[in-house]
Design an enzyme around this catalytic site. Structure first.
Site, short mmCIF file in Angstrom:
data_model
loop_
_atom_site.label_atom_id
_atom_site.label_comp_id
_atom_site.label_asym_id
_atom_site.label_seq_id
_atom_site.Cartn_x
_atom_site.Cartn_y
_atom_site.Cartn_z
N HIS A 240 0.84 -1.21 0.00
CA HIS A 240 0.00 0.00 0.00
C HIS A 240 0.87 1.26 0.00
O HIS A 240 0.58 2.24 -0.70
CB HIS A 240 -0.93 0.00 1.21
CG HIS A 240 -1.88 -1.17 1.23
ND1 HIS A 240 -2.42 -1.70 0.09
CD2 HIS A 240 -2.38 -1.89 2.27
CE1 HIS A 240 -3.21 -2.72 0.41
NE2 HIS A 240 -3.19 -2.85 1.71
N CYS A 291 10.56 -4.29 -23.82
CA CYS A 291 9.69 -3.20 -23.36
C CYS A 291 10.08 -2.65 -21.99
O CYS A 291 10.37 -1.47 -21.84
CB CYS A 291 8.23 -3.65 -23.34
SG CYS A 291 7.58 -4.05 -24.98
#
Length: 447
Positions: A240, A291
């Site tokens: 979080h 990527c």
């Protein structure tokens, strides 16, 4: 206790007892945010609860129907429980434990100066509970709800319980770790509709008791080892915190380029297949390919050009490199002089070698004097034998680690004579070949 083949498994019917009218009485030790909310919500589920805190002011506040902190809806729950006569408070741990069937431990575990967890309160409460257990004839369940390092529940906490009580965990009393996932300000709502219920326990009996308590709000808890349950709580909160920092860094980067960061993250969060999902959230090998490395570098370049310091995003590549270095150290720790590497491309199912972490690993092992032989299920040994000098020069320029690399056409050709094997891809043929394999296997797939 049931053996746990994976990280967790849903509760079996055998572990969830049918709730009778006589629900277990519960003592809650520690009346901070977690403890006070637990008192109110457990009484709302019909349990008789004794809230305990050495701070007489906190105990008196709860006894008067007032939460020691502001928390929406909690005063009403406490008042209702007091009216029903199912909530009381005390400053005496031993008396509360003797008068109840289950004890929830929610004492404070603050940070020490070095950042580690201060276990003073945990050890102190263990001694008080242990003294009560020494005087108690029946079985008692002790449920840890604090944030503590993995190993603490069955280490310092259980050892003090056993030493003081003279009894044995898992036989005379049960121990469980059941982390809470309640947000301040929304704690009552989160208790009633938890994102998950995680139960680590010493034995099936205590696991069933805890599952029964939470059954009205979650009928399918996740059962795991106590150590996994302890770490889940830490990992959740670090994740979080990471999300907050990531969102803020994206916001600063977007603003510096005249872009609305809120709109960017709003669209980002619409992707539930890759972005807000379990995708990429399993331990494994480092990232690579065409990527991810390129885009991380590009964003860091944008930040530098704008004069921005983005510590989280700016250190992603360094974290990835550190993960490769950690695997090198694992190999070197074996003392192996000849190492097999199974899987060369940057991920399974492709022949793309661009910025493959396996090639980076091989380059570092060879630089350390380790002989390397390798195999990849989709690459041909001909890749390493270019047809012309020009083709050979192009391959060396694109993939320096390929120069002189020994790529074998079979897995057995790699395993023969190796001191250790690094598994970078979770291919079925590799798993089959490594079953009962003599060389030491270093599995970095996370499978």
């Amino acid at each position: 206790m049931t053996e746990f083949p994976g990280a967790f498994e849903p509760a079996s019917a055998a572990l969830v007892p049918v709730l009778h009218e006589a629900r277990p009485a519960i003592s809650v030790i520690g009346l901070g945010y977690v403890g006070a909310v637990s008192c109110g919500c457990l009484t709302d589920l019909g349990h008789r609860v004794i809230g305990v805190d050495l701070d007489a002011a906190k105990a008196a506040s709860v006894a008067a129907g007032r939460a020691p902190m502001h928390e929406a809806g909690l005063d009403d729950l406490l008042g209702t429980a007091l009216d029903k006569g199912i909530l009381s408070t005390s400053t005496e741990v031993e008396a509360a434990v003797l008068a109840t069937d289950v004890t929830f431990v929610s004492v404070g575990t603050p940070s020490r100066a070095d950042g580690r967890c201060d276990l003073t309160n945990v050890v102190a409460v263990a001694e008080s509970i242990g003294a009560a257990l020494a005087r108690k004839a029946g079985y008692h369940a002790v449920v840890m709800r604090c944030s503590i390092p993995p190993g603490t529940t069955m280490g310092a906490f259980a050892q003090r319980l056993e030493a003081v009580s003279g009894k044995r965990a898992g036989r005379d009393f049960g121990i469980a770790f059941c982390p809470e996932f309640m947000r301040e300000g929304e704690a009552v709502a989160d208790f009633r509709t938890p994102p998950k219920t995680v139960i680590g326990a010493t034995d099936d009996r205590v696991a069933g008791i805890v599952a029964g308590i939470f059954a009205p709000v979650d009928s399918r808890p996740l059962h795991c080892s106590i150590e996994i349950a302890e770490m889940v709580k830490y990992v959740d909160n670090v994740w979080h915190a990471t999300k907050v920092c990531f969102g803020n860094e994206v916001g600063r980067l977007a603003a510096a380029h005249g872009v609305d960061g809120g709109d960017v993250m709003g669209i980002f969060c619409e992707d539930r297949k890759l972005n807000i999902s379990p995708a990429y959230l399993r331990p494994g090998f480092a990232y690579g390919g065409s990527c991810l490395p390129k885009e991380v570098r590009a964003v860091c370049g944008l930040a530098r050009a704008a004069g921005l310091d983005l510590p989280l995003i700016g250190h992603v590549a360094a974290s990835n490199e550190a993960h490769i270095d950690a695997v090198v150290e694992r190999v070197r720790a074996t003392g192996a002089r000849r190492v097999g590497v199974l899987g060369l491309t940057f991920k399974p199912g492709t022949d793309d070698l661009r910025e493959s972490p396996a090639l980076a690993l091989i380059a570092r092992l060879r630089a350390a004097g380790v002989e390397v032989v390798c195999h990849d299920p989709v690459l041909s040994p001909r890749l390493f034998r270019p047809a012309t000098p020009a083709e050979a020069a192009a391959k060396r320029a694109a993939y320096p680690a390929l120069d002189g690399l020994d790529l074998r056409g079979s897995v057995s050709g790699v395993l023969d004579g190796c001191d250790a094997v690094v598994l970078t891809q979770n291919a079925p043929e590799y798993r089959a070949a490594l079953a009962g394999c003599a060389p030491r296997v270093i599995d970095v797939t996370g499978a």
